[in-house]
Design a protein around this motif. Structure first.
Motif, short mmCIF file in Angstrom:
data_model
loop_
_atom_site.label_atom_id
_atom_site.label_comp_id
_atom_site.label_asym_id
_atom_site.label_seq_id
_atom_site.Cartn_x
_atom_site.Cartn_y
_atom_site.Cartn_z
N MET A 118 0.85 -1.19 0.00
CA MET A 118 0.00 0.00 0.00
C MET A 118 0.88 1.24 0.00
O MET A 118 1.29 1.73 1.03
N ALA A 122 -13.61 -1.07 4.44
CA ALA A 122 -13.62 -0.11 5.55
C ALA A 122 -12.46 0.87 5.42
O ALA A 122 -12.63 2.08 5.59
N ILE A 123 -11.29 0.35 5.11
CA ILE A 123 -10.14 1.22 4.96
C ILE A 123 -10.36 2.20 3.82
O ILE A 123 -10.07 3.39 3.92
N GLY A 162 -4.32 6.68 -9.76
CA GLY A 162 -3.83 5.43 -9.19
C GLY A 162 -4.88 4.37 -8.93
O GLY A 162 -4.57 3.31 -8.41
N GLY A 163 -6.12 4.64 -9.31
CA GLY A 163 -7.15 3.64 -9.09
C GLY A 163 -7.57 3.52 -7.64
O GLY A 163 -7.06 4.22 -6.76
N LYS A 164 -8.52 2.63 -7.41
CA LYS A 164 -8.99 2.41 -6.06
C LYS A 164 -8.00 1.56 -5.27
O LYS A 164 -7.15 0.88 -5.86
N LEU A 165 -8.18 1.57 -3.98
CA LEU A 165 -7.28 0.82 -3.10
C LEU A 165 -7.25 -0.66 -3.47
O LEU A 165 -6.20 -1.27 -3.54
N PHE A 166 -8.39 -1.21 -3.69
CA PHE A 166 -8.40 -2.58 -4.23
C PHE A 166 -9.48 -2.62 -5.29
O PHE A 166 -10.48 -1.92 -5.22
N ASP A 167 -9.25 -3.44 -6.30
CA ASP A 167 -10.18 -3.51 -7.41
C ASP A 167 -11.40 -4.34 -7.05
O ASP A 167 -11.27 -5.40 -6.43
N PHE A 227 -11.50 -8.10 -8.06
CA PHE A 227 -10.26 -8.70 -7.60
C PHE A 227 -10.44 -10.21 -7.48
O PHE A 227 -9.64 -10.98 -7.96
N VAL A 250 -11.90 -10.31 5.16
CA VAL A 250 -10.78 -9.50 4.70
C VAL A 250 -11.25 -8.42 3.75
O VAL A 250 -10.91 -7.26 3.90
N ARG A 251 -12.07 -8.83 2.81
CA ARG A 251 -12.50 -7.84 1.84
C ARG A 251 -13.35 -6.75 2.49
O ARG A 251 -13.25 -5.58 2.14
N SER A 252 -14.15 -7.16 3.42
CA SER A 252 -14.96 -6.14 4.08
C SER A 252 -14.08 -5.16 4.86
O SER A 252 -14.40 -3.99 5.01
N PHE A 253 -12.95 -5.67 5.29
CA PHE A 253 -12.02 -4.77 5.97
C PHE A 253 -11.36 -3.81 4.98
O PHE A 253 -11.21 -2.62 5.26
N TRP A 254 -10.99 -4.33 3.83
CA TRP A 254 -10.45 -3.44 2.79
C TRP A 254 -11.44 -2.31 2.50
O TRP A 254 -11.06 -1.15 2.36
#
Lengths: 159, 159
Positions: B1, B117-118, B84-89, B92, B111-115
């Motif tokens: 990150m 949240a971030i 730079g796009g989103k934090l995670f695609d 994915f 995990v994804r739900s945590f992503w």
DNA sequence: TTTAATCTTGACTTTTTTGTACAATTAAAT
DNA sequence: ATTTAATTGTACAAAAAAGTCAAGATTAAA
């Protein structure tokens, strides 16, 4: 600004190990199968976790991995730092500032101070979340309530 | 990150253009010199900004770049997404879930739900900051006060 | 003591990101 | 018209990150 593959899978591996620590730990082969990444790649990621004190390993037949600390003692912030580094490197300006003596990235470094602010926000969140939060299904989503209960994060006007 | 080079320099280029819009705009050569990146690279970055409606260009002699909107109307969140796009695609899991029908990245996707949240946290901060905040020297650091005035971000215990 | 399961390490290959070069296009000034 | 200074677009090269592989080392059980 993306979550790197190493962060994504590293966290998932740690989660697998955490889940199975109570029942004697797990192996690379098992993690690999569960997360659908190759054993080689799994080994590489788990190695990073081991070298940084998050997991313990035992070798030989019946060997495998277990958590080295209680899940509640493993802050996700630490794990992230090990897997993917900080949001921006200190020393960034050393590399990129060209031949200038001082950071010519200038703007009185407004930009950098903003990066710091973002990093603070992230660090605060990540240091308040431990592996335990990810492991406990009932703990699913404590962060959502945080978000909505929060002035800054809840469409607060700033002036 | 990590903050990518494209995000870092893209923002800086936008800032340069913003600073000089009032006095008739600026050119790639000037930006390049000010930020110490090559003209080619500058052109590439500015192109992204132009194609996404942040800056306007005029060609030919005396051409150059100006902001396409008022600085206060340019949310850094939008700029970041473009650079730079989103934090995670999203999607994915489509790429990485292997041959499983459903996302085998399992863990009930804690995990994804945590992503997510971030990402929410980041988005809230980034959408509250505009180019104007970075341009105005007196506005330096409104975010620090936000941080310290904030329960979530200020060592709040969570349960 | 043998065997099989497992971790350990470093080198290698592939993929992605980043940065560069160059030719084409446009418009103002002379 | 011609010159000049600027943007525009595409294709290519270099660097970094991610992932793979193979040979070796260690251990516990049979």
């Amino acid at each position: 600004m993306k979550i790197s593959a190493q962060e994504e899978y590293g966290i998932r591996c740690l989660l697998q190990i955490g889940r199975r620590t109570a029942t004697g730990g797990t192996t690379i082969a098992e993690i690999s199968k569960a997360e659908r990444i190759t054993p080689s790649n799994t080994a590489k990621l788990v190695r990073i976790l081991r070298m940084n004190g998050f997991v313990a390993s035992s070798r030989g037949k019946d060997g495998g991995y277990t958590l080295a600390r209680a899940p509640g003692e493993i802050k996700l912030g630490e794990v992230f730092e090990v897997l993917g580094g900080k949001l921006f490197d200190v020393g960034f300006c050393d590399h990129y500032a060209g031949s200038a003596d001082v950071c010519s990235h200038n703007d009185h470094c407004t930009v950098r101070s903003f990066w710091c602010a973002i990093q603070s926000v992230l660090d605060h969140v990540l240091d308040q979340t431990t592996l335990e939060h990810l492991m406990d299904p009932t703990g699913l989503g404590w962060w959502e309530t945080c978000l909505t209960a929060n002035p800054l994060l809840n469409s607060a006007p700033r002036t």
